[in-house]
Design an enzyme around this catalytic site. Structure first.
Site, mmCIF file in Angstrom:
data_model
loop_
_atom_site.group_PDB
_atom_site.id
_atom_site.type_symbol
_atom_site.label_atom_id
_atom_site.label_comp_id
_atom_site.label_asym_id
_atom_site.label_seq_id
_atom_site.Cartn_x
_atom_site.Cartn_y
_atom_site.Cartn_z
ATOM 1 N N SER A 138 0.826 -1.281 0.074
ATOM 2 C CA SER A 138 -0.041 0.009 0.163
ATOM 3 C C SER A 138 0.898 1.210 0.118
ATOM 4 O O SER A 138 2.135 1.208 0.297
ATOM 5 C CB SER A 138 -1.009 0.119 1.215
ATOM 6 O OG SER A 138 -1.401 1.361 1.475
ATOM 7 N N TYR A 151 -1.974 -1.012 10.850
ATOM 8 C CA TYR A 151 -2.137 -1.366 9.334
ATOM 9 C C TYR A 151 -0.987 -0.703 8.398
ATOM 10 O O TYR A 151 -0.367 -1.607 7.887
ATOM 11 C CB TYR A 151 -3.020 -0.574 8.954
ATOM 12 C CG TYR A 151 -3.536 -0.780 7.247
ATOM 13 C CD1 TYR A 151 -3.675 -2.130 6.879
ATOM 14 C CD2 TYR A 151 -3.318 0.181 6.431
ATOM 15 C CE1 TYR A 151 -3.870 -2.115 5.408
ATOM 16 C CE2 TYR A 151 -3.490 0.055 5.111
ATOM 17 C CZ TYR A 151 -3.801 -1.043 4.844
ATOM 18 O OH TYR A 151 -3.670 -1.275 3.158
ATOM 19 N N ALA A 153 2.131 -0.149 9.537
ATOM 20 C CA ALA A 153 3.442 -1.138 9.946
ATOM 21 C C ALA A 153 3.316 -2.315 9.194
ATOM 22 O O ALA A 153 4.411 -2.874 8.592
ATOM 23 C CB ALA A 153 3.505 -1.058 11.491
ATOM 24 N N LYS A 155 1.913 -3.070 6.329
ATOM 25 C CA LYS A 155 2.274 -3.015 5.022
ATOM 26 C C LYS A 155 3.891 -2.441 4.644
ATOM 27 O O LYS A 155 4.494 -2.902 3.779
ATOM 28 C CB LYS A 155 1.107 -2.113 4.093
ATOM 29 C CG LYS A 155 -0.161 -2.260 4.184
ATOM 30 C CD LYS A 155 -0.219 -3.457 3.147
ATOM 31 C CE LYS A 155 -1.601 -3.903 3.378
ATOM 32 N NZ LYS A 155 -1.770 -5.052 2.378
#
Ligand SMILES: NC(=O)c1ccc[n+]([C@@H]2O[C@H](COP(=O)([O-])OP(=O)(O)OC[C@H]3O[C@@H](n4cnc5c(N)ncnc54)[C@H](OP(=O)(O)O)[C@@H]3O)[C@@H](O)[C@H]2O)c1
Length: 266
Positions: A138, A151, A153, A155
């Site tokens: 992302s 979230y 972290a 990715k």
């Protein structure tokens, strides 16, 4: 039979990728939790493209699921020519206030299951001397995003893991690619519970640079055709990714934190 395994294929980016690969006449193995959506999509793709489409309904936030999926592919005698680790979920809000179990489930899905699927299906690819693995990270992987802390972290892990693995796999002719989408019009915000106040603070409301899942799928396939190892989808996102690489993480985190608090009047 050779198939492309796509996780998170029941909607959003995964479904768009399934549609595009079906147009290219790839046989597919679709994985997600929602069995009825998978069934409808499989039947539609078989009818439209005269290909084989199978599905497995599975919850990748559970630790043993990946081994079960691997065994099921062996039982069905499916050769995974391409693995697309797309399934993922987000979360937003103050970390300390979020339920710990849902944060841990997200890490199991976004990280551990992705690693396990990659590990299990890489072995036969390496032995055969061909195969492709695409991992979906992302834009969040470029920035430590407060109030989307876990979230973002997760990715970063996907990005670093995939880029390092790319090099390890070069001698075996196994092609590894990282896909970093930006804001995309899917069910993601709803599933992450950030379509409300929190989303406003995180600036996840759709804007002119928001992509459709079809645009993301098209950019991914174009990059794959060129044998690229890395694609940020969307021109504005590519610029933002380059800019963020020039700025210190602490500065980025501070700016995003301030903006969130200002937007929500905290
Ligand atoms: N949309 C965005 O703005 C955006 C931006 C950057 C990156 N991404 C990444 O793109 C990927 C796809 O997201 P999307 O935007 O397409 O979101 P989406 O529309 O919510 O789709 C997510 C997919 O993952 C599946 N999934 C969710 N939890 C699962 C679980 N526990 N086990 C198995 N499958 C599960 C969902 O199916 P079921 O509910 O049927 O299980 C669905 O098929 C994710 O990795 C996400 O982090 C999205």
């Amino acid at each position: 039979m050779k198939v492309v395994l796509i996780t998170g294929a029941s909607g959003g980016i995964g479904e768009a990728i399934a549609n595009r690969l079906a147009e290219r006449k790839h046989n597919l193995l679709l994985v997600a939790r929602n069995e009825s959506k998978l069934k409808v999509l499989a039947e539609q793709l078989i009818r439209q493209h005269q290909i084989s489409v199978e599905y497995i309904s599975a919850d990748l936030s559970k630790a043993n699921t990946v081994q079960d999926i691997f065994e099921e592919t062996q039982k069905r005698q499916l050769e995974i020519e391409m693995l697309i680790n797309n399934a993922g979920i987000g979360s937003g809000g103050e970390f300390a206030a979020l339920p710990l179990q849902s944060e841990l489930d997200m890490l199991q899905l976004n990280i551990s299951s992705l690693v396990a699927l990659t590990h299990l299906f890489l072995q036969p690819m390496k032995a055969r001397g061909n195969g492709t693995i695409i991992n979906v990270a992302s834009m969040a992987s470029f920035i430590p995003i407060p109030y989307m802390t876990t979230y973002a972290a997760s990715k970063v892990f996907v990005r670093h893991f995939t880029q390092a693995l790319t090099e390890e796999c070069k001698p075996y002719n196994v092609h590894i690619m990282l896909l970093c989408p930006g804001l995309t019009k899917t069910n993601f915000n709803n599933a992450a519970g950030i379509e409300n106040e929190i989303g406003k603070g995180l600036n996840t409301e759709y804007n002119s640079s928001t992509q459709t899942p079809e645009q993301v799928a098209d950019e991914m396939l174009k990059a794959l055709d060129k044998r690229k190892h890395y694609i940020v989808s969307g021109r504005m996102n590519r610029m933002a990714a380059k800019l963020s690489a020039l700025l210190p993480n602490a500065f980025l985190a501070r700016s995003f934190g301030k903006s969130y608090r200002k937007r929500l009047g905290k």
